[in-house]
Design an enzyme around this catalytic site. Structure first.
Site, PDB file in Angstrom:
ATOM      1  N   GLY A 158       0.816  -1.210   0.000  1.00  0.00           N
ATOM      2  CA  GLY A 158       0.000   0.000   0.000  1.00  0.00           C
ATOM      3  C   GLY A 158       0.851   1.262   0.000  1.00  0.00           C
ATOM      4  O   GLY A 158       2.063   1.225   0.252  1.00  0.00           O
ATOM      5  N   CYS A 159       0.213   2.385  -0.275  1.00  0.00           N
ATOM      6  CA  CYS A 159       0.948   3.648  -0.397  1.00  0.00           C
ATOM      7  C   CYS A 159       1.509   4.113   0.941  1.00  0.00           C
ATOM      8  O   CYS A 159       2.716   4.396   1.063  1.00  0.00           O
ATOM      9  CB  CYS A 159       0.070   4.715  -1.029  1.00  0.00           C
ATOM     10  SG  CYS A 159      -1.558   4.922  -0.260  1.00  0.00           S
ATOM     11  N   TYR A 160       0.684   4.199   1.971  1.00  0.00           N
ATOM     12  CA  TYR A 160       1.180   4.583   3.293  1.00  0.00           C
ATOM     13  C   TYR A 160       2.222   3.589   3.811  1.00  0.00           C
ATOM     14  O   TYR A 160       3.273   4.000   4.331  1.00  0.00           O
ATOM     15  CB  TYR A 160       0.028   4.682   4.291  1.00  0.00           C
ATOM     16  CG  TYR A 160      -0.790   5.954   4.255  1.00  0.00           C
ATOM     17  CD1 TYR A 160      -0.192   7.207   4.368  1.00  0.00           C
ATOM     18  CD2 TYR A 160      -2.180   5.901   4.168  1.00  0.00           C
ATOM     19  CE1 TYR A 160      -0.950   8.368   4.375  1.00  0.00           C
ATOM     20  CE2 TYR A 160      -2.952   7.062   4.166  1.00  0.00           C
ATOM     21  CZ  TYR A 160      -2.332   8.294   4.276  1.00  0.00           C
ATOM     22  OH  TYR A 160      -3.093   9.443   4.289  1.00  0.00           O
ATOM     23  N   ALA A 163       5.679   4.240   1.971  1.00  0.00           N
ATOM     24  CA  ALA A 163       6.393   5.427   2.432  1.00  0.00           C
ATOM     25  C   ALA A 163       6.923   5.234   3.844  1.00  0.00           C
ATOM     26  O   ALA A 163       8.080   5.558   4.153  1.00  0.00           O
ATOM     27  CB  ALA A 163       5.470   6.645   2.366  1.00  0.00           C
TER      28      ALA A 163
END
Length: 354
Positions: A158-160, A163
């Site tokens: 996932g994106c979160y 990062a």
């Protein structure tokens, strides 16, 4: 020889980012893009920016449309991929899933956080975790399966979690971290998907920043799984009036020994060494902090590091484009590895300078 590819859910933000990348890819040949609600509509009617780059029209969802594909990218909502993945694999098609349906290795954890029964838990162990910088061995295994004639399944991170985990992993894996890790992360509005809500409608999102999913966000167990820190992540996401981008600030308490003995120079060198062979991750010079604008449109991750005044807390900040390194670009990076291509193939574009 070209690799025939299809995108399910191509009309959404992550899906159209996949279209943008794959239409310029030198080896993948994008043959099929699907959307039930837009079937028959040319892609460029909806996204004129792609004029001159594709003449594809959306087709209805279904295995028949994808039957000739070597690889299918699923840009569908969480819980929707489960209804499609088993049949695609049975048809011999490798799958790169951008949803959360195969990321969590424990079906009970998935069902608790997503409030949905997992219909193919037997595939959770098969799924390679799609975060190449941290799970290269998973993707090498998937590449071996595909080469041996078995379709691969990759659950793209996932994106979160991407990062956050890229910011935290070098310190965590070096066993510098003790106690609870706090994450404050800010996302642009495209991270919420294409359909407007009372939170993401322009009139509500513009000129406003808000925390949401406080203590309950579903990316929490994924971050804990990636970092190997069960029950030790407190994750608070925030929505900001940006189109693209995630900025994740991770507070990593150092254990007593390292809090006394580690300088920022030591930790910076650790991070540079950890990512020395990862071309998409740049550790910024000491004193510099990342900005979402510096990675927009690229598959890059920028990381900045600092120590608290007391020297007992590492603050690691990362910036990615949520649609690229946080979704479509990362999926293509994974697909490159699985199909035996250099992982940067088709992903070498720089960020938008302004």
């Amino acid at each position: 020889m070209s690799i025939k590819a299809g995108i399910v859910g191509a009309a959404g933000f992550a899906g159209i980012e996949l279209v943008r990348i794959l239409t310029e890819h030198p080896t993948f040949e994008l043959n099929v893009v699907t959307s039930d609600s837009l079937a028959g509509t040319p892609v460029t009617d909806l996204y004129p920016a792609l004029l001159g780059h594709t003449d594809l029209a959306f087709e209805p969802h279904g295995l028949d449309a994808l039957a000739e594909c070597d690889a299918v990218f699923l840009a569908v909502p969480h819980t929707a991929a489960m209804s499609q993945v088993p049949a695609l694999l049975e048809a011999g098609i490798s799958v790169f899933d951008l949803s959360a349906d195969y990321r969590l290795k424990d079906a009970d954890v998935y069902e608790r956080w997503y409030a949905t029964r997992h219909t193919s838990p037997g595939l959770l162990e098969k799924a390679a975790f799609g975060l190449p910088e941290l799970f290269a061995s998973d993707l090498v295994r998937a590449a071996g399966e595909r080469k041996a004639g078995h379709p691969a399944l990759v659950a793209c991170a996932g994106c979160y979690p991407t990062a956050t985990s890229l910011a935290a992993a070098p310190a965590v894996r070096a066993r510098l971290v003790s106690g609870t890790v706090i994450v404050d992360a800010v996302s642009g509005v495209t991270g919420a998907g294409k359909k407007a809500t009372e939170r993401t409608h322009f009139c509500f999102a513009n000129e406003s920043v808000e925390a949401y999913g406080v203590g309950t966000h579903r990316h929490t167990p994924e971050i804990e799984q990636i970092l190997g820190l069960p029950g030790r992540i407190v994750f608070t996401p925030h929505l900001a009036p940006l189109n693209r981008g995630i900025l994740s600030t991770v507070y990593l308490p150092l254990d007593a020994e390292h809090a006394k003995g580690s300088s920022i120079e030591d930790i910076h060198a650790l991070y540079e060494g950890f990512y020395a062979d990862d071309g998409f991750v740049q550790v910024l010079p000491i004193g510099s902090m990342p900005k979402t604008g510096s990675v927009a449109g690229s598959n890059s991750c920028h990381i900045g590091l600092a120590l608290s005044q007391a020297g007992d807390m590492l603050i690691a900040v990362s910036a990615i484009d949520n649609l690229c390194k946080g979704a479509a670009g990362q999926a293509v990076q994974c697909a490159n590895i699985v199909f035996g291509l250099p992982e940067a193939t088709g992903l070498s574009a720089s960020a938008l300078p302004v």
